[in-house]
Write an enzyme that holds these catalytic residues in place. Structure first.
Site, PDB file in Angstrom:
ATOM      1  N   GLN A 206       3.324   5.489   5.581  1.00 49.34           N
ATOM      2  CA  GLN A 206       3.028   4.107   5.176  1.00 49.34           C
ATOM      3  C   GLN A 206       2.596   3.253   6.364  1.00 49.34           C
ATOM      4  OE1 GLN A 206       5.792   5.805   4.327  1.00 49.34           O
ATOM      5  NE2 GLN A 206       6.685   5.113   2.405  1.00 49.34           N
TER       6      GLN A 206
ATOM      7  N   LYS B 173      13.277   2.388   5.636  1.00 50.38           N
ATOM      8  CA  LYS B 173      12.597   3.682   5.677  1.00 50.38           C
ATOM      9  C   LYS B 173      13.182   4.596   6.757  1.00 50.38           C
ATOM     10  CE  LYS B 173      10.149   4.807   3.427  1.00 50.38           C
ATOM     11  NZ  LYS B 173      10.433   5.654   2.229  1.00 50.38           N
TER      12      LYS B 173
ATOM     13  N   ARG C 152       4.846   0.353  -4.039  1.00 54.38           N
ATOM     14  CA  ARG C 152       6.078   0.658  -3.307  1.00 54.38           C
ATOM     15  C   ARG C 152       6.398  -0.556  -2.444  1.00 54.38           C
ATOM     16  NH1 ARG C 152       4.057  -0.639   0.864  1.00 54.38           N
ATOM     17  NH2 ARG C 152       5.817   0.229   1.963  1.00 54.38           N
ATOM     18  N   GLY C 153       7.528  -0.480  -1.722  1.00 60.13           N
ATOM     19  CA  GLY C 153       7.982  -1.656  -0.996  1.00 60.13           C
ATOM     20  C   GLY C 153       8.955  -2.424  -1.886  1.00 60.13           C
TER      21      GLY C 153
ATOM     22  N   ASP D 144      15.366  -2.418   2.536  1.00 61.58           N
ATOM     23  CA  ASP D 144      15.383  -2.210   1.084  1.00 61.58           C
ATOM     24  C   ASP D 144      16.713  -2.610   0.466  1.00 61.58           C
ATOM     25  OD1 ASP D 144      13.324  -0.285   2.286  1.00 61.58           O
ATOM     26  OD2 ASP D 144      12.796  -0.411   0.160  1.00 61.58           O
TER      27      ASP D 144
ATOM     28  N   ARG E 217      13.815   4.052  -8.781  1.00 60.38           N
ATOM     29  CA  ARG E 217      14.087   4.339  -7.362  1.00 60.38           C
ATOM     30  C   ARG E 217      15.463   3.760  -7.034  1.00 60.38           C
ATOM     31  NH1 ARG E 217       9.464   3.416  -3.126  1.00 60.38           N
ATOM     32  NH2 ARG E 217      10.736   4.957  -2.033  1.00 60.38           N
TER      33      ARG E 217
HETATM   34  O1  MRU Z   1       9.438   4.075   0.281  1.00 61.43           O
HETATM   35  P1  MRU Z   1       8.774   2.741   0.413  1.00 61.43           P
HETATM   36  O2  MRU Z   1       7.355   2.812   0.894  1.00 61.43           O
HETATM   37  O3  MRU Z   1       8.923   1.902  -0.831  1.00 61.43           O
HETATM   38  O4  MRU Z   1       9.605   2.059   1.547  1.00 61.43           O
HETATM   39  C1  MRU Z   1       9.349   0.749   1.915  1.00 61.43           C
HETATM   40  C2  MRU Z   1      10.105   0.308   3.093  1.00 61.43           C
HETATM   41  O5  MRU Z   1      10.940   0.973   3.628  1.00 61.43           O
HETATM   42  C3  MRU Z   1       9.831  -1.090   3.521  1.00 61.43           C
HETATM   43  O6  MRU Z   1      10.031  -1.216   4.881  1.00 61.43           O
HETATM   44  C4  MRU Z   1      10.695  -1.960   2.716  1.00 61.43           C
HETATM   45  O7  MRU Z   1      10.525  -1.928   1.370  1.00 61.43           O
HETATM   46  C5  MRU Z   1      11.173  -3.178   3.253  1.00 61.43           C
HETATM   47  S1  MRU Z   1      10.352  -4.676   3.094  1.00 61.43           S
HETATM   48  C6  MRU Z   1       9.139  -4.971   2.281  1.00 61.43           C
END
Ligand code: MRU
Length: 363
Positions: A202, A254, A53-54, A243, A90
């Site tokens: 997370q 997030k 993820r990320g 994101d 996603r």
């Molecule tokens: O749902 P996730 O764990 O994929 O969300 C990730 C985030 O919100 C991070 O802060 C994001 O991807 C930004 S930078 C790496």
């Protein structure tokens, strides 16, 4: 970054040179294990169930998903089907589409025999570029932290972050955490307030794991603690990832990021967002109206997984049985609450003018 003295990226080619290995992030922080991905379907599943993820890592995994699809069948039909399947995993992080578009542009003009090899080369280049981009975000963000440190000599710079925007969210280094690692390595005293980041935690699970592994002082706080900490002068700056960033500087990150930005604004605390250019969606101008917000399974709200005192990993229900739950994955922080965007090209205002100043080729 290192785990128990061994350097890892979050994604790499297996010893056989074709399968893909990733760290299983659903097992962290209690177990470090890796997963082997052999098909585009495996990659899609890993993205969907958040084994990976990320935003940047989702893009890298999708890129390797295309490699695996083309290795099995290099036809146009296979390329198109894998592209569509991976793009649908996603909805919010635009890095996914960015990576897939770059891959498709690199391989589609080639004859089918040449596609798989070119795809692997392109995916490797995307990963290497992500590492360098994140390193540069660290370099530019470091100067912000250094500036705050100089104004309070001998005291730690208290930084609040949300979710995980560290090396686990990228290929290495991270976005929001890269400047923090660099500040720590440069001998600047930093302390990080880590929002636990419900529902999937997370922050508590991944950000705390990363920071602890690197020796960065940190404290996990409940998501609701940020406003209190800011009111009492316990936060010098906030920094998060994103994101998807509009051409006008709104950011989706997030769920809960927006509330932190509001609290920071009310307490006059700088709120920075760190991002690679692959997070910018130049086609959008209004984040609240235009960025698709992922809604995930209610079970992520109603249940939690953790380790018991006896060392067993268990999932328990924490809510009133039968109550419905709504699980919004992201929210949008409007540009007016953002002090600055920290990119690989430097720091700019969260505005169209600011972004175009750094990326004039988009003008
Ligand atoms: O749902 P996730 O764990 O994929 O969300 C990730 C985030 O919100 C991070 O802060 C994001 O991807 C930004 S930078 C790496």
């Amino acid at each position: 970054m290192k785990i128990d003295g061994t350097h890892y990226r979050t994604i790499w080619l297996a010893g056989d040179g074709w399968a893909v290995e990733v760290i299983d992030q659903t097992k962290l922080p209690h177990e470090f294990s890796t997963v082997r991905l052999e098909t585009a379907n495996d990659c899609a599943r890993a993205i969907k169930d958040m084994t990976v993820r990320g935003a940047p890592l989702i893009g890298a995994t999708a890129a390797y998903g295309l490699c695996l699809a083309l290795r099995a069948d290099p036809s146009d039909a296979s390329l198109d089907a894998a592209y569509e399947m991976l793009a649908a995993t996603r909805p919010t992080a635009v890095n996914l589409k960015h990576a897939l578009d770059e891959m498709r542009a690199a391989v589609a003009p080639l004859g089918t025999q040449a596609r798989a090899e070119a795809a692997y080369a392109c995916a490797a280049a995307l990963c290497d570029a992500d590492v360098e981009i994140c390193r540069m975000i660290g370099v530019h963000g470091l100067s912000i932290i250094r500036g705050i440190a100089e104004a309070k000599p001998g005291q730690p710079v208290n930084i609040l972050t949300h979710c995980n925007a560290g090396w686990l969210a990228c290929v290495d280094w991270g976005t929001a955490l890269a400047p923090i690692y660099m500040a720590h390595d440069a001998g600047i005293p930093v302390h990080v307030w880590v929002d636990e980041t419900r529902p999937r935690n997370q922050g508590a699970a991944l950000t705390a794991f990363e920071l602890g592994g690197h020796g960065v002082p940190h404290t996990i706080v409940a998501d609701n603690a940020g406003g209190h900490l800011m009111q009492h002068g316990l936060v010098d700056m906030c920094i998060t990832g994103t994101d998807r960033t509009t051409a006008t500087g709104d950011v989706a990150n997030k769920i809960g990021t927006y509330l932190k930005a509001l609290a920071a604004d009310a307490s006059d605390i700088p709120f920075y967002v760190a991002l690679p250019h692959t997070t910018i969606d130049w086609s959008l101008t209004d984040g609240v109206a235009q960025i698709p917000i992922e809604e995930r399974a209610a079970r992520e709200i109603t249940h939690m997984t953790g380790r018991t005192d006896k060392g067993e990993i268990v999932t328990v229900e924490i809510s009133a049985p039968g109550s419905p739950a709504a699980n919004y994955g992201f929210d949008v922080t409007p540009a007016r609450y953002i002090t600055g965007l920290v990119t690989e090209r430097g720091v700019c205002a969260a505005s169209r003018e600011g972004l175009l100043g750094l990326y004039p080729e988009r003008n």
